[in-house]
Design an enzyme around this catalytic site. Structure first.
Site, PDB file in Angstrom:
ATOM      1  N   ASP A  52      -2.565   7.584 -12.317  1.00 19.40           N
ATOM      2  CA  ASP A  52      -3.377   7.001 -13.378  1.00 19.40           C
ATOM      3  C   ASP A  52      -4.022   5.695 -12.937  1.00 19.40           C
ATOM      4  OD1 ASP A  52      -2.551   9.068 -15.024  1.00 19.40           O
ATOM      5  OD2 ASP A  52      -0.899   7.914 -15.891  1.00 19.40           O
ATOM      6  N   TYR A 110       8.456   9.149  -6.886  1.00 19.63           N
ATOM      7  CA  TYR A 110       7.776   7.986  -7.454  1.00 19.63           C
ATOM      8  C   TYR A 110       8.755   6.824  -7.496  1.00 19.63           C
ATOM      9  CZ  TYR A 110       3.772  10.731  -9.072  1.00 19.63           C
ATOM     10  OH  TYR A 110       2.647  11.518  -9.130  1.00 19.63           O
TER      11      TYR A 110
END
Length: 274
Positions: A52, A110
């Site tokens: 994002d 992540y």
């Protein structure tokens, strides 16, 4: 035609995310433009996953088809001279024609970084979320363990998710305290401040922590919602056991807030060959 893969790192602060969009200014746009400047080809590259706006990557993998005869060992250096300074190609390598950066990925990791010291780190403020009060690291670690395995993660994805199934598998989830960060936090403050913490935040710690989550796939905002919920666990607003209850609810409203994007980085992508 050759299929070329790139390992790319980037600071996502000033971009609208990885995937190309009408407004431009994405990582994909910059990479495709650099490839055009180098080879004269208009390519459509594939990324291992979307990030994002404001999210970073240490290890994003992309691939594209090219008819260029440029030697593989020249691609990384040549592309870096044509890219902005906040996007770096770490390596270029040839892959089989059937290689697809997203579909062939075995797992992705992540990392979400939280700085629990009193003041933000000026030089790392783009890459870590500053939480000025201490957190219960042990409780957060226990909460992370409850995410391991295959679950329906509907509670941990944004309502905008368009995926037909929210079932995902988490292979590893852990919390690491950055070496020296807690000791450094204490050394910078006097006895009064330490006593204040002990009185008002019993059982909580200061320092820089990293949440690592490895899975076979992720949903929209999934890691950031997990991080936001775990911060509430660390604050004492929720218990570690609440993570299991939230999972079982399959309801986004039961989880915590979506954590700020700048603390998140795509850390690693694993394939059968690399």
């Amino acid at each position: 035609m050759r299929n070329i893969a790139l390992i790319v790192s980037y600071d996502g602060t000033d971009y609208y995310g990885f995937q190309s969009q009408p407004g431009g200014n994405t990582i994909q746009d910059k990479l495709e433009h650099a490839i055009f400047l180098l080879s004269g080809e208009q390519v459509k590259l594939t990324g291992s996953g979307r990030t994002d706006a404001g999210v970073h990557a240490r290890w994003q993998v992309v691939n594209f088809m090219t008819s260029s005869s440029i030697p593989i060992e020249r691609w990384a250096l040549a592309l870096n001279t044509r890219l902005p300074n906040d996007i770096v190609v770490q390596r270029a390598y040839g892959v089989p024609e059937e290689f697809h950066a997203r579909r062939k990925a075995l797992s992705k990791t992540y990392r979400y970084t939280i700085n629990c010291n009193r003041t933000p780190d000026l030089f790392r403020r783009r890459y870590e979320f500053h939480h000025p009060t201490p957190l219960d690291f042990a409780a957060m670690q226990e909460g992370l363990k409850l995410l391991l395995g295959e679950h329906d993660f509907s509670s941990f994805t944004a309502p905008q998710s368009t995926k037909p199934s929210h079932v995902r598998t988490i292979l590893d989830a852990r919390l690491e305290v950055e070496a020296g960060s807690a000791a450094q936090a204490v050394s910078f403050h006097d006895e009064i401040s330490r006593n204040w913490d002990e009185r008002h935040y019993p059982g909580k710690q200061r320092g820089v922590i990293h949440l690592y989550i490895t899975g076979t796939g992720f949903l929209y905002n999934m890691v950031r919602i997990i991080a936001g919920t775990l911060i509430q666990v660390g604050e004492g607003k929720r218990t570690s056991a609440d993570m299991a209850t939230i999972l079982a609810a399959r309801n986004r409203a039961k989880a915590g807030p979506t954590a700020m994007p700048h603390g998140l980085s795509l850390w690693e992508v694993v394939y059968d060959y690399q």
